[in-house]
Each structure stands twice: as C-alpha cells, then as structure tokens.
Design a protein around this motif. Structure first.
Motif, PDB file in Angstrom:
ATOM      1  N   MET A   1       0.849  -1.178   0.000  1.00  0.00           N
ATOM      2  CA  MET A   1       0.000   0.000   0.000  1.00  0.00           C
ATOM      3  C   MET A   1       0.892   1.239   0.000  1.00  0.00           C
ATOM      4  N   CYS A   2       0.463   2.242  -0.730  1.00  0.00           N
ATOM      5  CA  CYS A   2       1.264   3.460  -0.817  1.00  0.00           C
ATOM      6  C   CYS A   2       1.246   4.193   0.532  1.00  0.00           C
ATOM      7  N   PRO A   3       2.321   4.919   0.835  1.00  0.00           N
ATOM      8  CA  PRO A   3       2.404   5.622   2.120  1.00  0.00           C
ATOM      9  C   PRO A   3       1.302   6.659   2.312  1.00  0.00           C
ATOM     10  N   VAL A   4       0.903   7.328   1.238  1.00  0.00           N
ATOM     11  CA  VAL A   4      -0.141   8.354   1.357  1.00  0.00           C
ATOM     12  C   VAL A   4      -1.490   7.700   1.637  1.00  0.00           C
ATOM     13  N   CYS A   5      -1.733   6.561   1.020  1.00  0.00           N
ATOM     14  CA  CYS A   5      -2.972   5.820   1.298  1.00  0.00           C
ATOM     15  C   CYS A   5      -3.014   5.381   2.761  1.00  0.00           C
ATOM     16  N   MET A   6      -1.875   4.955   3.264  1.00  0.00           N
ATOM     17  CA  MET A   6      -1.798   4.536   4.667  1.00  0.00           C
ATOM     18  C   MET A   6      -2.080   5.726   5.593  1.00  0.00           C
ATOM     19  N   MET A   7      -1.556   6.889   5.252  1.00  0.00           N
ATOM     20  CA  MET A   7      -1.840   8.094   6.049  1.00  0.00           C
ATOM     21  C   MET A   7      -3.331   8.404   6.037  1.00  0.00           C
ATOM     22  N   ALA A   8      -3.962   8.270   4.882  1.00  0.00           N
ATOM     23  CA  ALA A   8      -5.399   8.531   4.768  1.00  0.00           C
ATOM     24  C   ALA A   8      -6.191   7.554   5.635  1.00  0.00           C
ATOM     25  N   LYS A   9      -5.833   6.268   5.569  1.00  0.00           N
ATOM     26  CA  LYS A   9      -6.517   5.272   6.396  1.00  0.00           C
ATOM     27  C   LYS A   9      -6.327   5.560   7.883  1.00  0.00           C
ATOM     28  N   ASP A  10      -5.107   5.884   8.277  1.00  0.00           N
ATOM     29  CA  ASP A  10      -4.831   6.196   9.682  1.00  0.00           C
ATOM     30  C   ASP A  10      -5.640   7.401  10.139  1.00  0.00           C
ATOM     31  N   PHE A  11      -5.700   8.422   9.302  1.00  0.00           N
ATOM     32  CA  PHE A  11      -6.478   9.618   9.644  1.00  0.00           C
ATOM     33  C   PHE A  11      -7.947   9.268   9.854  1.00  0.00           C
ATOM     34  N   LEU A  12      -8.535   8.558   8.902  1.00  0.00           N
ATOM     35  CA  LEU A  12      -9.953   8.199   9.010  1.00  0.00           C
ATOM     36  C   LEU A  12     -10.212   7.354  10.253  1.00  0.00           C
ATOM     37  N   SER A  13      -9.329   6.413  10.521  1.00  0.00           N
ATOM     38  CA  SER A  13      -9.480   5.566  11.710  1.00  0.00           C
ATOM     39  C   SER A  13      -9.334   6.379  12.994  1.00  0.00           C
ATOM     40  N   MET A  15      -9.923   9.453  13.450  1.00  0.00           N
ATOM     41  CA  MET A  15     -11.068  10.360  13.610  1.00  0.00           C
ATOM     42  C   MET A  15     -12.373   9.591  13.816  1.00  0.00           C
ATOM     43  N   ASN A  16     -12.265   8.251  13.899  1.00  0.00           N
ATOM     44  CA  ASN A  16     -13.432   7.376  14.052  1.00  0.00           C
ATOM     45  C   ASN A  16     -14.452   7.583  12.930  1.00  0.00           C
ATOM     46  N   LEU A  17     -13.950   7.775  11.714  1.00  0.00           N
ATOM     47  CA  LEU A  17     -14.814   7.926  10.549  1.00  0.00           C
ATOM     48  C   LEU A  17     -14.890   6.586   9.823  1.00  0.00           C
ATOM     49  N   GLU A  18     -16.105   6.172   9.513  1.00  0.00           N
ATOM     50  CA  GLU A  18     -16.281   4.919   8.798  1.00  0.00           C
ATOM     51  C   GLU A  18     -15.887   5.118   7.341  1.00  0.00           C
ATOM     52  N   TYR A  19     -15.296   4.086   6.762  1.00  0.00           N
ATOM     53  CA  TYR A  19     -14.926   4.151   5.356  1.00  0.00           C
ATOM     54  C   TYR A  19     -14.899   2.751   4.774  1.00  0.00           C
ATOM     55  N   LYS A  20     -14.992   2.704   3.468  1.00  0.00           N
ATOM     56  CA  LYS A  20     -14.867   1.440   2.754  1.00  0.00           C
ATOM     57  C   LYS A  20     -13.600   1.541   1.913  1.00  0.00           C
ATOM     58  N   GLU A  21     -12.679   0.648   2.146  1.00  0.00           N
ATOM     59  CA  GLU A  21     -11.425   0.641   1.399  1.00  0.00           C
ATOM     60  C   GLU A  21     -11.576  -0.224   0.152  1.00  0.00           C
ATOM     61  N   VAL A  22     -11.149   0.323  -0.977  1.00  0.00           N
ATOM     62  CA  VAL A  22     -11.091  -0.440  -2.217  1.00  0.00           C
ATOM     63  C   VAL A  22      -9.654  -0.364  -2.707  1.00  0.00           C
ATOM     64  N   ASN A  23      -8.961  -1.476  -2.639  1.00  0.00           N
ATOM     65  CA  ASN A  23      -7.568  -1.522  -3.074  1.00  0.00           C
ATOM     66  C   ASN A  23      -7.550  -1.756  -4.577  1.00  0.00           C
ATOM     67  N   VAL A  24      -7.303  -0.695  -5.344  1.00  0.00           N
ATOM     68  CA  VAL A  24      -7.360  -0.801  -6.801  1.00  0.00           C
ATOM     69  C   VAL A  24      -6.212  -1.626  -7.364  1.00  0.00           C
ATOM     70  N   ASP A  25      -5.158  -1.832  -6.581  1.00  0.00           N
ATOM     71  CA  ASP A  25      -4.077  -2.722  -7.025  1.00  0.00           C
ATOM     72  C   ASP A  25      -4.575  -4.160  -7.154  1.00  0.00           C
ATOM     73  N   LEU A  26      -5.509  -4.521  -6.293  1.00  0.00           N
ATOM     74  CA  LEU A  26      -6.026  -5.887  -6.281  1.00  0.00           C
ATOM     75  C   LEU A  26      -7.317  -6.044  -7.082  1.00  0.00           C
ATOM     76  N   LYS A  27      -7.931  -4.914  -7.464  1.00  0.00           N
ATOM     77  CA  LYS A  27      -9.214  -4.962  -8.173  1.00  0.00           C
ATOM     78  C   LYS A  27      -9.159  -4.050  -9.402  1.00  0.00           C
ATOM     79  N   PRO A  28      -8.589  -4.555 -10.497  1.00  0.00           N
ATOM     80  CA  PRO A  28      -8.422  -3.714 -11.686  1.00  0.00           C
ATOM     81  C   PRO A  28      -9.744  -3.177 -12.258  1.00  0.00           C
TER      82      PRO A  28
END
Length: 70
Positions: A1-13, A15-28
């Motif tokens: 996972m890219c470092p910026v994506c990891m920062m985004a996930k950490d931020f959302l978590s 802040m207790n914000l719900e999100y749905k992650e879609v890893n486009v590397d694994l889902k073309p």
C-alpha cells in the motif's frame, strides 16, 4: 500500500470515521470504474458526502463533514 494511502486510512481511523477501502491494485475493474468517475489515476481518492477528494487532504475531509478538529 502506498504511504499516502496509509496516512489517509490512519487519519480516518483516528477520527473514528467509517470508510470502505477499495484496493485498486487488487481490483483492476474497480480501478477502471474509478478512473471513469474521476478522470484521475492518482490515489488515494475519497468520496465524501457526494464530493471527490483526490489525494490526502484531511482539512477538506473535515470541511465536507463539517467536523471541527480537536
């Protein structure tokens, strides 16, 4: 996972914000759909209350959600 994506996930978590992650590397197919919607290849991309945020922009996320930082 890219470092910026990891920062985004950490931020959302953190802040207790719900999100749905879609890893486009694994889902073309999802990547193709995303590019069709945003016309952008970069990640992360977030869809928040009907608005696309390209890249990691925590201030914009909070503005759209009308959340005040602690």
């Amino acid at each position: 996972m890219c470092p910026v994506c990891m920062m985004a996930k950490d931020f959302l978590s953190n802040m207790n914000l719900e999100y749905k992650e879609v890893n486009v590397d694994l889902k073309p197919l999802e990547m193709i759909k995303l590019i069709g919607k945003t016309r952008r290849l970069s990640v992360p991309q977030m869809y928040v209350n009907g608005q696309w945020i390209i890249g990691f922009d925590p201030v914009r996320v909070l503005e759209i959600l009308n959340v005040k930082e602690c």
